[in-house]
Design a protein around this motif. Sequence first.
Motif, PDB file in Angstrom:
ATOM      1  N   ILE A 475      76.974  70.909  35.919  1.00 50.28           N
ATOM      2  CA  ILE A 475      75.612  70.336  35.831  1.00 50.28           C
ATOM      3  C   ILE A 475      74.658  71.326  35.169  1.00 50.28           C
ATOM      4  O   ILE A 475      73.717  70.943  34.460  1.00 50.28           O
ATOM      5  N   LYS A 476      74.909  72.651  35.351  1.00 47.32           N
ATOM      6  CA  LYS A 476      74.067  73.669  34.699  1.00 47.32           C
ATOM      7  C   LYS A 476      74.230  73.611  33.178  1.00 47.32           C
ATOM      8  O   LYS A 476      73.247  73.614  32.428  1.00 47.32           O
ATOM      9  N   VAL A 477      75.479  73.542  32.688  1.00 44.86           N
ATOM     10  CA  VAL A 477      75.729  73.443  31.251  1.00 44.86           C
ATOM     11  C   VAL A 477      75.258  72.095  30.715  1.00 44.86           C
ATOM     12  O   VAL A 477      74.760  71.994  29.591  1.00 44.86           O
ATOM     13  N   TYR A 478      75.382  71.066  31.518  1.00 45.39           N
ATOM     14  CA  TYR A 478      74.945  69.705  31.154  1.00 45.39           C
ATOM     15  C   TYR A 478      73.449  69.695  30.820  1.00 45.39           C
ATOM     16  O   TYR A 478      73.012  69.114  29.822  1.00 45.39           O
ATOM     17  N   PHE A 479      72.665  70.359  31.657  1.00 42.14           N
ATOM     18  CA  PHE A 479      71.217  70.445  31.386  1.00 42.14           C
ATOM     19  C   PHE A 479      70.920  71.397  30.228  1.00 42.14           C
ATOM     20  O   PHE A 479      69.961  71.205  29.480  1.00 42.14           O
ATOM     21  N   LYS A 480      71.754  72.423  30.087  1.00 41.30           N
ATOM     22  CA  LYS A 480      71.559  73.373  28.991  1.00 41.30           C
ATOM     23  C   LYS A 480      71.608  72.666  27.639  1.00 41.30           C
ATOM     24  O   LYS A 480      70.840  72.988  26.723  1.00 41.30           O
ATOM     25  N   TYR A 481      72.507  71.703  27.520  1.00 47.38           N
ATOM     26  CA  TYR A 481      72.649  70.964  26.262  1.00 47.38           C
ATOM     27  C   TYR A 481      71.944  69.609  26.298  1.00 47.38           C
ATOM     28  O   TYR A 481      72.340  68.669  25.621  1.00 47.38           O
ATOM     29  N   ASN A 482      70.892  69.527  27.131  1.00 45.55           N
ATOM     30  CA  ASN A 482      70.040  68.325  27.150  1.00 45.55           C
ATOM     31  C   ASN A 482      70.863  67.055  27.415  1.00 45.55           C
ATOM     32  O   ASN A 482      70.707  66.043  26.756  1.00 45.55           O
ATOM     33  N   ARG A 483      71.782  67.192  28.387  1.00 41.66           N
ATOM     34  CA  ARG A 483      72.596  66.064  28.875  1.00 41.66           C
ATOM     35  C   ARG A 483      73.551  65.538  27.791  1.00 41.66           C
ATOM     36  O   ARG A 483      73.956  64.380  27.838  1.00 41.66           O
ATOM     37  N   ASN A 484      73.941  66.397  26.871  1.00 41.93           N
ATOM     38  CA  ASN A 484      74.905  66.010  25.843  1.00 41.93           C
ATOM     39  C   ASN A 484      76.314  66.272  26.366  1.00 41.93           C
ATOM     40  O   ASN A 484      76.739  67.414  26.519  1.00 41.93           O
ATOM     41  N   LEU A 485      77.050  65.176  26.660  1.00 40.06           N
ATOM     42  CA  LEU A 485      78.377  65.305  27.255  1.00 40.06           C
ATOM     43  C   LEU A 485      79.365  66.004  26.322  1.00 40.06           C
ATOM     44  O   LEU A 485      80.207  66.800  26.749  1.00 40.06           O
ATOM     45  N   LYS A 486      79.268  65.706  25.025  1.00 41.41           N
ATOM     46  CA  LYS A 486      80.213  66.273  24.063  1.00 41.41           C
ATOM     47  C   LYS A 486      80.069  67.795  23.988  1.00 41.41           C
ATOM     48  O   LYS A 486      81.064  68.532  24.028  1.00 41.41           O
ATOM     49  N   LYS A 487      78.823  68.296  23.889  1.00 42.55           N
ATOM     50  CA  LYS A 487      78.597  69.742  23.812  1.00 42.55           C
ATOM     51  C   LYS A 487      78.954  70.423  25.129  1.00 42.55           C
ATOM     52  O   LYS A 487      79.473  71.543  25.152  1.00 42.55           O
ATOM     53  N   THR A 488      78.676  69.741  26.249  1.00 43.36           N
ATOM     54  CA  THR A 488      79.026  70.302  27.554  1.00 43.36           C
ATOM     55  C   THR A 488      80.538  70.468  27.673  1.00 43.36           C
ATOM     56  O   THR A 488      81.038  71.510  28.114  1.00 43.36           O
ATOM     57  N   ALA A 489      81.280  69.456  27.252  1.00 46.85           N
ATOM     58  CA  ALA A 489      82.741  69.516  27.313  1.00 46.85           C
ATOM     59  C   ALA A 489      83.278  70.636  26.434  1.00 46.85           C
ATOM     60  O   ALA A 489      84.230  71.336  26.798  1.00 46.85           O
ATOM     61  N   ALA A 490      82.659  70.830  25.260  1.00 51.16           N
ATOM     62  CA  ALA A 490      83.115  71.874  24.346  1.00 51.16           C
ATOM     63  C   ALA A 490      82.935  73.260  24.950  1.00 51.16           C
ATOM     64  O   ALA A 490      83.817  74.117  24.851  1.00 51.16           O
ATOM     65  N   GLU A 491      81.782  73.510  25.588  1.00 44.71           N
ATOM     66  CA  GLU A 491      81.557  74.840  26.171  1.00 44.71           C
ATOM     67  C   GLU A 491      82.464  75.081  27.383  1.00 44.71           C
ATOM     68  O   GLU A 491      82.956  76.196  27.586  1.00 44.71           O
ATOM     69  N   LEU A 492      82.675  74.036  28.186  1.00 38.67           N
ATOM     70  CA  LEU A 492      83.515  74.186  29.374  1.00 38.67           C
ATOM     71  C   LEU A 492      85.009  74.097  29.051  1.00 38.67           C
ATOM     72  O   LEU A 492      85.842  74.299  29.939  1.00 38.67           O
ATOM     73  N   ILE A 493      85.302  73.776  27.784  1.00 38.77           N
ATOM     74  CA  ILE A 493      86.696  73.617  27.332  1.00 38.77           C
ATOM     75  C   ILE A 493      87.423  72.622  28.237  1.00 38.77           C
ATOM     76  O   ILE A 493      88.456  72.918  28.858  1.00 38.77           O
ATOM     77  N   THR A 494      86.832  71.474  28.364  1.00 36.35           N
ATOM     78  CA  THR A 494      87.435  70.410  29.169  1.00 36.35           C
ATOM     79  C   THR A 494      87.230  69.071  28.476  1.00 36.35           C
ATOM     80  O   THR A 494      86.518  68.982  27.470  1.00 36.35           O
ATOM     81  N   HIS A 495      87.827  68.031  28.997  1.00 33.62           N
ATOM     82  CA  HIS A 495      87.771  66.735  28.338  1.00 33.62           C
ATOM     83  C   HIS A 495      86.427  66.058  28.572  1.00 33.62           C
ATOM     84  O   HIS A 495      85.791  66.232  29.639  1.00 33.62           O
ATOM     85  N   TYR A 496      86.003  65.299  27.596  1.00 32.02           N
ATOM     86  CA  TYR A 496      84.741  64.554  27.670  1.00 32.02           C
ATOM     87  C   TYR A 496      84.690  63.690  28.922  1.00 32.02           C
ATOM     88  O   TYR A 496      83.699  63.650  29.651  1.00 32.02           O
ATOM     89  N   ASN A 497      85.775  62.958  29.229  1.00 34.02           N
ATOM     90  CA  ASN A 497      85.799  62.058  30.388  1.00 34.02           C
ATOM     91  C   ASN A 497      85.716  62.827  31.697  1.00 34.02           C
ATOM     92  O   ASN A 497      85.130  62.345  32.683  1.00 34.02           O
ATOM     93  N   THR A 498      86.286  64.030  31.703  1.00 34.31           N
ATOM     94  CA  THR A 498      86.209  64.860  32.907  1.00 34.31           C
ATOM     95  C   THR A 498      84.770  65.262  33.194  1.00 34.31           C
ATOM     96  O   THR A 498      84.321  65.242  34.354  1.00 34.31           O
ATOM     97  N   VAL A 499      84.033  65.635  32.152  1.00 33.56           N
ATOM     98  CA  VAL A 499      82.624  65.997  32.327  1.00 33.56           C
ATOM     99  C   VAL A 499      81.829  64.798  32.838  1.00 33.56           C
ATOM    100  O   VAL A 499      81.003  64.913  33.757  1.00 33.56           O
ATOM    101  N   SER A 500      82.065  63.618  32.264  1.00 32.03           N
ATOM    102  CA  SER A 500      81.364  62.409  32.700  1.00 32.03           C
ATOM    103  C   SER A 500      81.648  62.124  34.172  1.00 32.03           C
ATOM    104  O   SER A 500      80.733  61.776  34.947  1.00 32.03           O
ATOM    105  N   TYR A 501      82.900  62.302  34.557  1.00 33.05           N
ATOM    106  CA  TYR A 501      83.272  62.078  35.961  1.00 33.05           C
ATOM    107  C   TYR A 501      82.549  63.074  36.878  1.00 33.05           C
ATOM    108  O   TYR A 501      82.039  62.700  37.950  1.00 33.05           O
ATOM    109  N   ARG A 502      82.505  64.342  36.478  1.00 39.14           N
ATOM    110  CA  ARG A 502      81.860  65.355  37.313  1.00 39.14           C
ATOM    111  C   ARG A 502      80.375  65.067  37.492  1.00 39.14           C
ATOM    112  O   ARG A 502      79.825  65.245  38.599  1.00 39.14           O
TER     113      ARG A 502
END
Length: 535
Positions: A475-502
């Motif tokens: 959620i910290k990285v999610y807000f860092k990228y202005n709620r952009n799921l794609k950029k959040t997934a890239a920084e966390l090195i995880t799947h887009y759907n996983t970030v959406s689920y979290r």
Amino acid sequence: MANNNQAGITCGDILLMPGFKEAVVLAGTGGMHRSINRVNVMEVPDVIDWVRPGEFLITSGFPFRDQPEVIADIIPQLAEKGVAALGIKTKRFIEQIPPRALELANQLDFPVFELPASTVFSDVVRDIMERVLVTEARELSLLQSRFQKLSQQLLYGKGIEEFMQTLDGMLNNPIVLLDDSDQLFLSPQAERLEQAKDTALWSRLRLESNLGVSFISIGDRRIRVYVSEVNDKRHEKCLLILLEWNQEHSVVDQLTIDRVGILVGLEMINANARREVELKYIDQFLQDWISGRIVTMEDLRIRAEASGSSLDDYQNMYVGLVRWIVGKPPAKQLLQAVRRLRTKSPCEGLQATLLEGELVILIPGSTQTPQRTTLDRIAEELRSQFGSQGFSLCVGKTVNRPDRVWESYDDAKKINHISAICNYDEPYIDYKGLGVYQLLYHLPDTEEVMSFRDQYIVPLLEYDQKHNSQFYETIKVYFKYNRNLKKTAAELITHYNTVSYRVDRVCEILGINIDDGDDLFQLYLAVKLNEMRPK
């Protein structure tokens, strides 16, 4: 073509020597200024492999007795090798020098002599070498005289500036000294050339040319320069550069530049040692001053005067602290930046130092120059030193007394902390630029503030600890990228759907609605409060 400018006599001098009255120059009169440092007798066809620059090559014509036209083939090769001239004795083995050979010699400005049949080669060698030795002895004497005078100057502490002035007068040409930090020392004649003050012009010579003769453009003139490396054992090459501005370089001029480079190197080592001591003292003073370790105004004035500065009791000043966005440069590069900011300051009175490992700039306030203009100049200077390496200059409030500079430094550190958390990347930022985040920083640590933060943060941290998950980090990285799921997934090195689920699970755990702007804003503030006041 190889350089013929060696110690000795010129081709033109040969015609004036005894025994050469009957010699005739058949070609290459434009090259009669070429210097001769030795004589070589050619009586074998493969002499090309054995010739050296500056030689006067003579032959009886025996190697060409059956094929005189071969002379034309070797003329370009001799010129390429740097041979000073060719003398051919005719009538005995060859009747005349082929016209094609003379034509090529004229094109290359390569002197070709026709020697009379009565020429005795041993006399030629003796006459020329006697003249060469006399000339070399004269030049060595001049070189020794110059070296002794210049070494005496430095020995008695006259310094680089007076050394350059003397060298300027000796060589009657401008001289430029470029040290390892790109500081220029110009001789009086070089000072009068506006383009000579362009550091980039000379620093390019480190990469674009070898030592020795090179060419540069100054204004509308294309001139020859002689470049010698100063032997001071620094990381970057220090260059001593002689400009061919008033007159052509002589051999002794070039040797002088080469030899005195050792003296200049020793003087620069001494000067650098003195400068290092002075810089350390100035750094300690600035660090004590900016951090508030010098308590009274009287002590501050005493330390300032000892460091070569003077302070007014009432003087507007503020501190800028550089925050690196991409990555912090190495310490060596930061130290070079400090020195450059001091020597080539974007504004008068500016000081720079490294404090707590960060680049800190003390900037005088001015009623004539707007703060924005001053900050633009500093940002431009930093960009010239660090290139594309992103940074923000965190600017503290302006204080009106030197003994209150520490307050501006504390402000700059707070702005640095907040801007890093909130991902600001402007070239410079002060409290006004922080908006609502400056209010968050000043909120007291009351029970109500901590309770507001903890109701959002504690459940996520406890869940992560129990289930070995990453909900809070997500959620910290999610807000860092202005709620952009794609950029959040890239920084966390995880799947887009996983970030959406979290993100959905965070909302479930906290009992908030992802589509409710107020709910998300409160979670955002709680995350920022937690970053500013980690518990």
